[in-house]
Design an enzyme around this catalytic site. Structure first.
Site, short mmCIF file in Angstrom:
data_model
loop_
_atom_site.label_atom_id
_atom_site.label_comp_id
_atom_site.label_asym_id
_atom_site.label_seq_id
_atom_site.Cartn_x
_atom_site.Cartn_y
_atom_site.Cartn_z
CG ASP A 1 -5.80 4.76 -8.21
OD1 ASP A 1 -5.13 4.06 -7.44
OD2 ASP A 1 -6.16 4.38 -9.34
CD GLU B 1 -5.45 -1.65 -8.59
OE1 GLU B 1 -5.52 -2.88 -8.80
OE2 GLU B 1 -6.45 -0.94 -8.39
#
Length: 380
Positions: free
Chosen positions: A75, A139
């Site tokens: 991400d 994250e």
């Protein structure tokens, strides 16, 4: 026979897949295909429900020891409002530089350790041990259903590594500068002091919570928390908000709130700091509510062992002796440290989260060679 992958091409392909937190895109599906072709056993591990559903991937090749795990995230943060020279999802390579969101944080790092595994496997048919990948899609977000949940699954299923390398960008300006062997802890606190509302002209009929809150904050910031420790800089307490929600100029408010963040070293725990805050608050206010939330305790992987192996690999490839460091913000290494030794080494992070995020193709290639050298030192 495994064919070595082109790290720049793989990184560009990942950048072209939009995956802004919490939208997972299909980057992990693409990587799963690549890893399966390389011989890895791949498991998709989505955790959470509804809008918190988080894609995660675990892949492993081999069953013996040493077990080296590469950890990272697919991400990225949003592109932001600034104008980009190239589209954030274009994966454009211009003048030897790869542009795009995630180029250095950290699709470039993910591409490097996958490419490194392909090169190592192609050149070392007699290797022994295990190589694995832990990839999360959360994250940059709340990190509730990402790495920490995968680690629980890994432990329950016999996949706890002997050593883990997180591919976050650790180098300030050139490759080979810094290996991170720890991180400070981070906790937030919210202090609400209750008083008694009243007219400012008749303060004896009221109890001003703002005055009490100011005294609390003064006491909390009167002296440094510490002077630092062997591997950590001094802890830092920063007040981030003070609010009473009062639009009137002639009213003593009924309550006052403050928020603060503490980045703390290995001289403290979130529990000890929470108790200290509570004590200070009780000294200055009778009616006060303190709530705390810790996103990660401080941790340290002591030099020696695998940390030295990683440092030697960096020196072999870059010719620089990296500094062992614990600075910066938090990373998913804070979760991994509960299960096995962990260190972080990745790309140059100068442009991460900025417009025109980019990485030199040469740096991608250098990082890949470092990871290959680490694999060679541990597995052959």
């Amino acid at each position: 026979m495994v064919t070595p992958l082109d790290v720049a091409g793989l990184a560009a392909a990942l950048i072209r897949i939009p995956s802004v937190t919490p939208d997972p895109g299909h980057s992990q599906e693409m990587l799963a295909g690549v890893l399966t072709e390389m011989g890895f056993d791949v498991v998709h591990l989505p955790f959470g429900e509804g809008s918190e559903r988080t894609p995660n991937l675990f892949a492993r090749l081999g069953s013996g020891s040493p077990h080296l795990c590469f950890a990272g995230h697919t991400d990225v943060v949003p592109p932001g409002a600034a104008t980009w020279r190239h589209d954030p999802c274009s994966g454009t390579i211009e003048g030897g530089v790869l542009f795009g969101r995630g180029a250095c944080d950290m699709k470039g790092g993910v591409a490097a350790f996958v490419a490194a595994a392909s090169s190592f496997l192609a050149s070392n048919p007699g290797w022994s041990g295990s190589i694995s990948f832990l990839l999360t899609g959360d994250e940059e977000g709340p990190a509730r259903f990402g790495t920490r949940k995968v680690l629980e699954w890994m432990q329950e299923n016999g996949h706890t590594p002997d050593f883990c390398v997180v591919g976050e960008p650790t180098n300030p300006s050139v490759m080979g500068e810094v290996i991170k062997i720890g991180r400070r802890g981070s906790m937030n606190a919210r202090i609400v002091v209750e008083g008694r509302q009243g007219h400012v002209a008749y303060p004896h009929r009221a109890d001003n919570p703002v005055h009490r809150l100011v005294r609390i904050l003064d006491a909390l910031t009167a002296a440094p928390l510490d002077a630092g420790s062997q591997w950590f800089e001094p802890s830092s307490l920063q007040i981030t908000s003070i609010d009473v929600g009062n639009v009137a100029t002639n009213v003593i408010p009924a309550s006052a709130m403050a928020a603060l963040n503490i980045r703390f070293n290995d001289l403290h725990t979130s529990a000890s700091l929470g108790g200290w805050i509570e004590t200070i608050c009780r000294q200055h206010a009778g009616r006060v509510v303190v709530t705390t939330e810790c996103s990660g305790e401080s941790f340290l992987t002591a030099p020696g062992g695998e940390v030295d192996v990683l440092r030697d690999a960096v020196m072999d490839v870059t010719g620089r002796e990296p500094r062992l460091d614990t600075g910066g913000g938090t990373s998913d290494a804070r979760f991994i440290a509960r299960y096995c030794p962990v260190a972080e080494f990745g790309l140059v992070g100068a442009s991460m989260h900025q417009a025109d995020e980019c990485v030199a193709v040469e740096d991608l290639q250098t990082l890949t060679r470092v990871y290959v050298r680490l694999l060679e030192r541990m597995m052959t």
